[in-house]
Motif scaffolding. Structure first.
Motif, short mmCIF file in Angstrom:
data_model
loop_
_atom_site.label_atom_id
_atom_site.label_comp_id
_atom_site.label_asym_id
_atom_site.label_seq_id
_atom_site.Cartn_x
_atom_site.Cartn_y
_atom_site.Cartn_z
N HIS A 148 -1.26 8.36 6.84
CA HIS A 148 -0.04 8.28 6.03
C HIS A 148 -0.23 7.37 4.81
O HIS A 148 0.70 7.17 4.04
CB HIS A 148 1.21 7.93 6.84
CG HIS A 148 1.26 6.56 7.46
ND1 HIS A 148 2.10 6.27 8.51
CD2 HIS A 148 0.64 5.41 7.17
CE1 HIS A 148 1.97 4.99 8.84
NE2 HIS A 148 1.09 4.45 8.04
N LYS A 149 -1.43 6.83 4.64
CA LYS A 149 -1.77 6.17 3.38
C LYS A 149 -2.78 7.05 2.63
O LYS A 149 -2.42 7.80 1.75
CB LYS A 149 -2.34 4.77 3.64
CG LYS A 149 -1.28 3.78 4.09
CD LYS A 149 -1.91 2.44 4.47
CE LYS A 149 -0.85 1.44 4.92
NZ LYS A 149 -1.47 0.30 5.60
N ASP A 156 -10.82 -2.25 10.52
CA ASP A 156 -9.49 -1.84 10.07
C ASP A 156 -9.64 -1.18 8.70
O ASP A 156 -9.78 -1.85 7.69
CB ASP A 156 -8.57 -3.07 10.00
CG ASP A 156 -7.17 -2.69 9.54
OD1 ASP A 156 -6.95 -1.52 9.14
OD2 ASP A 156 -6.29 -3.57 9.57
N GLY A 163 1.04 4.89 13.40
CA GLY A 163 0.64 4.15 12.21
C GLY A 163 -0.54 3.24 12.50
O GLY A 163 -1.10 3.25 13.61
N GLY A 164 -0.91 2.44 11.51
CA GLY A 164 -2.08 1.57 11.62
C GLY A 164 -1.86 0.41 12.59
O GLY A 164 -2.81 -0.04 13.24
N SER A 165 -0.64 -0.09 12.68
CA SER A 165 -0.38 -1.23 13.57
C SER A 165 -0.64 -0.85 15.01
O SER A 165 -1.31 -1.58 15.76
CB SER A 165 1.06 -1.72 13.42
OG SER A 165 1.32 -2.10 12.10
N THR A 201 -5.50 -5.15 2.62
CA THR A 201 -4.22 -4.74 2.05
C THR A 201 -3.92 -5.54 0.77
O THR A 201 -3.45 -4.99 -0.22
CB THR A 201 -3.12 -4.99 3.08
OG1 THR A 201 -3.52 -4.34 4.28
CG2 THR A 201 -1.80 -4.44 2.63
N ASP A 244 -5.34 5.24 8.43
CA ASP A 244 -3.92 5.60 8.28
C ASP A 244 -3.79 6.85 7.42
O ASP A 244 -3.70 6.76 6.20
CB ASP A 244 -3.16 4.45 7.60
CG ASP A 244 -2.12 3.80 8.51
OD1 ASP A 244 -1.82 4.38 9.56
OD2 ASP A 244 -1.62 2.74 8.13
N GLY A 302 -11.24 -2.32 2.96
CA GLY A 302 -10.07 -2.30 2.09
C GLY A 302 -8.99 -3.19 2.67
O GLY A 302 -8.19 -2.75 3.49
N ILE A 331 0.89 -1.17 0.00
CA ILE A 331 0.00 0.00 0.00
C ILE A 331 0.92 1.21 0.00
O ILE A 331 1.66 1.43 0.96
CB ILE A 331 -0.91 0.04 1.24
CG1 ILE A 331 -1.83 -1.19 1.30
CG2 ILE A 331 -1.75 1.33 1.24
CD1 ILE A 331 -2.86 -1.31 0.21
N CYS A 362 -0.86 -7.36 11.14
CA CYS A 362 -0.61 -6.58 12.36
C CYS A 362 -1.71 -6.78 13.38
O CYS A 362 -1.52 -6.51 14.57
CB CYS A 362 -0.40 -5.10 12.04
SG CYS A 362 -1.90 -4.18 11.73
N ALA A 405 -7.32 1.01 7.62
CA ALA A 405 -6.00 1.67 7.47
C ALA A 405 -5.75 2.03 6.02
O ALA A 405 -5.31 3.13 5.71
CB ALA A 405 -4.90 0.76 7.99
N TYR A 406 -6.05 1.10 5.14
CA TYR A 406 -5.84 1.39 3.72
C TYR A 406 -7.03 2.18 3.14
O TYR A 406 -6.84 3.20 2.48
CB TYR A 406 -5.63 0.08 2.94
CG TYR A 406 -6.05 0.15 1.49
CD1 TYR A 406 -5.52 1.13 0.64
CD2 TYR A 406 -7.00 -0.73 0.97
CE1 TYR A 406 -5.93 1.22 -0.69
CE2 TYR A 406 -7.39 -0.65 -0.35
CZ TYR A 406 -6.87 0.33 -1.17
OH TYR A 406 -7.29 0.43 -2.47
N ASN A 425 -4.33 -0.34 15.62
CA ASN A 425 -5.02 -1.61 15.85
C ASN A 425 -4.76 -2.13 17.26
O ASN A 425 -5.66 -2.65 17.91
CB ASN A 425 -4.54 -2.66 14.82
CG ASN A 425 -5.46 -2.74 13.61
OD1 ASN A 425 -6.69 -2.76 13.74
ND2 ASN A 425 -4.87 -2.78 12.43
N HIS A 478 -5.17 -7.96 7.98
CA HIS A 478 -3.75 -7.56 8.01
C HIS A 478 -3.02 -8.27 9.16
O HIS A 478 -3.58 -8.39 10.25
CB HIS A 478 -3.65 -6.04 8.19
CG HIS A 478 -2.29 -5.50 7.89
ND1 HIS A 478 -1.26 -5.53 8.80
CD2 HIS A 478 -1.80 -4.92 6.77
CE1 HIS A 478 -0.18 -4.98 8.25
NE2 HIS A 478 -0.48 -4.60 7.02
C1 PLP Z 1 -1.05 -0.71 6.24
C2 PLP Z 1 -2.12 -1.47 6.94
C3 PLP Z 1 -2.02 -1.76 8.30
C4 PLP Z 1 -0.77 -1.46 9.09
O1 PLP Z 1 -0.59 -0.09 9.22
P1 PLP Z 1 0.87 0.54 9.42
O2 PLP Z 1 0.61 1.98 9.28
O3 PLP Z 1 1.73 -0.03 8.32
O4 PLP Z 1 1.36 0.13 10.75
C5 PLP Z 1 -3.08 -2.39 8.91
N1 PLP Z 1 -4.17 -2.74 8.22
C6 PLP Z 1 -4.30 -2.50 6.91
C7 PLP Z 1 -5.55 -2.90 6.21
C8 PLP Z 1 -3.28 -1.85 6.22
O5 PLP Z 1 -3.39 -1.61 4.91
#
Ligand code: PLP
Length: 481
Positions: A302-303, A271, A154-156, A246, A300, A244, A95, A191, A273-274, A159, A189
């Motif tokens: 940053h995405k 989740d 970040g996303g991790s 990953t 996220d 969404g 991503i 994480c 994040a994406y 979560n 994901h």
């Molecule tokens: C990128 C992503 C994560 C992890 O997020 P980071 O910012 O890389 O720690 C978790 N879940 C999904 C669906 C992601 O795309």
């Protein structure tokens, strides 16, 4: 004597506060470096296989330091060239991330002023700014006023915060862990599983719910499994849905999953994040139906908001749960007590933190939301465009992209498609102008296109199509000779 020594030390350390001339010189050198980097971004590669990173050891840490020009040269050779270039529009693997310019300026100011963003007492403005951004995201997903959240790295970590909160809100103590069940899918994901382990719930029962043909959680199977687990005396606890995924960009049917969670009394963690910020695109809001029924949600920036790495977000619908898991009290913090706003330190594992709100606030306030919506819609449409074109070129495709990830591979007339597509991606990586990644779905090797870098435009996708078709034809030709 004491005074003389102190003064000598002050002199020896003086360079830590460069005067305005030296500041000017250093800043110009860095600005020139950054400008060169950006001016070359469209002609550079998305991926460089050649790895010169070990050159870093040529400049060991010493007593006297090096010139800025030497250090920038090292940065260029050892760090900014090898590997994936996430700032490039040619990064369409995994991503992609962002890196919009005003965020860099914001980081510069955050570092210069070094405002303390962890506690309201220390910097009410930095904390209000973060809370305002969280409120904006909470409004986007339809959470009530009592929702609270946190800007994470970040996303991790987002979560992890959500899962820890769910654990405490559900009162899953150690004795209950072996009987508590968490539901996810093969597409969740990794994480999330890491977070479950770190939160001390590694011995919970994890159920992978089967996917439908479009790689989304099969809600009927989820409901069946929950009922079965209850009948067996287990405790269904948490469902993790992806908005969404990953791997394939699949959006789980959140509205139906939420109904199962409500009727069976489960915590729903989403989740996103994406995919989360695709909610800013009016044409895509149907994918977000029912998100407000979840208990916790992660995104996220940053995405999907194109920020540089280091900004995730977690939101918890009943903010009191987030607070209950993360508040703390310490005698040395007594001056910081009683505030009108929650502080990040009461809502997350961190105390001192980077003033990360500024890198999100500045670009949104400077540009407004319109260009973000446009860029997200463009990314979605680029994925649709690629999907059509790669089919026309004779590739097999996965489902039509719901957001901006396309899975595809060449299979026509191939005995061993996995080996063929591995050879194909190796050729694309050797070329390096556009970077793509791959995945395994039910043991089949698939190539992926993920469009999310704000710099990825039509010409990148056209170039990738050209590269894929040429490399495929080349491999086919080799086979027949
Ligand atoms: C990128 C992503 C994560 C992890 O997020 P980071 O910012 O890389 O720690 C978790 N879940 C999904 C669906 C992601 O795309």
């Amino acid at each position: 004597m004491l005074r003389t020594t102190i003064e000598q030390l002050e002199n020896a350390a003086r360079i830590l506060e460069p005067d305005s001339d030296l500041r000017g010189t250093l800043t110009t050198q860095v600005l020139n470096y950054a400008n060169d980097f950006l001016n070359r971004i469209d002609t550079g590669k998305g991926y460089e296989k050649e790895d010169a990173s070990s050159k870093l050891y040529d400049l060991p840490i010493n007593e006297s330091g090096y010139d800025m020009s030497t250090l920038l040269e090292m940065l260029s050779i050892a760090v900014d060239r090898p590997g994936i270039n996430p700032a490039s529009g040619g990064h369409t693997g995994y991503i992609p991330g962002g890196g919009i310019y005003p965020s860099a300026l914001a980081d510069y100011m955050a570092d210069i002023t070094n405002r303390y963003a962890g506690i309201y007492f220390a910097n009410p403005g930095a904390v209000r700014m973060e809370n305002m951004l969280l409120r904006w995201m909470a409004d986007m997903i339809g959470y009530p006023q009592e929702a609270q959240g946190n800007l994470t790295s970040g996303g991790s970590i987002a979560n992890l915060v959500a899962i820890t909160t769910a654990r405490d809100a559900l009162q899953i103590k150690s004795a209950q862990i072996p009987h508590s069940v968490i539901y996810l899918t093969e597409q969740t994901h990794h994480c999330v599983q890491k977070a479950i382990r770190i939160a001390g719930m590694g011995e919970c029962i994890l159920r992978q719910i089967p996917l439908d043909a479009e790689y989304r959680m099969d809600v009927t199977r989820l409901h069946e499994q929950v009922r079965k687990d209850k009948a067996e005396g287990l405790r269904p606890a948490i469902v993790i849905a992806s908005v969404g995924s990953t791997d394939t960009g699949a959006v789980d049917p959140v509205n139906d999953i939420a109904d199962v969670c409500t009727s069976e009394g489960l915590w729903l963690q989403i989740d996103a994040a994406y995919g989360g910020f695709f909610q800013l695109v009016p044409e895509l809001t149907h994918h977000f139906k029912g998100v407000e029924k979840s208990d916790s949600y992660i995104l996220d920036p940053h995405k999907g908001l194109f920020l540089p790495y280091g900004t995730g977000a977690v939101l918890v619908k009943h903010g009191a749960h987030l607070h209950a898991s993360h508040w703390y009290k310490a005698h040395y913090m007594q001056d910081a007590a009683n505030q009108d706003e929650f502080s990040p330190a009461d809502l997350s594992p961190e105390l001192t933190k980077h003033f990360r709100g500024l890198r999100m606030w500045l670009p949104i306030q400077l540009f407004g939301l319109t260009p973000f919506r446009a860029a997200l819609k463009e990314k979605w449409m680029l994925a649709q465009y690629f999907y059509e074109k790669i089919r026309e070129a004779g590739f097999e495709t996965g489902p039509q992209p719901q957001l901006s990830v396309v899975t595809y591979r060449h299979t026509d007339g191939i005995d061993d498609p996995n080996a063929f597509n591995q050879a194909l991606i190796a050729a694309i990586h050797r070329d390096g102008r556009i970077f793509i990644s791959s995945t395994l779905i039910y043991d089949q090797f698939w190539l992926r296109l993920a469009v999310l870098c704000f710099r990825t435009h039509l010409w990148h996708v056209d170039l990738l199509l050209e590269m894929l078709i040429a490399a495929r034809n080349n491999l086919l030709e080799k086979k027949t000779h």
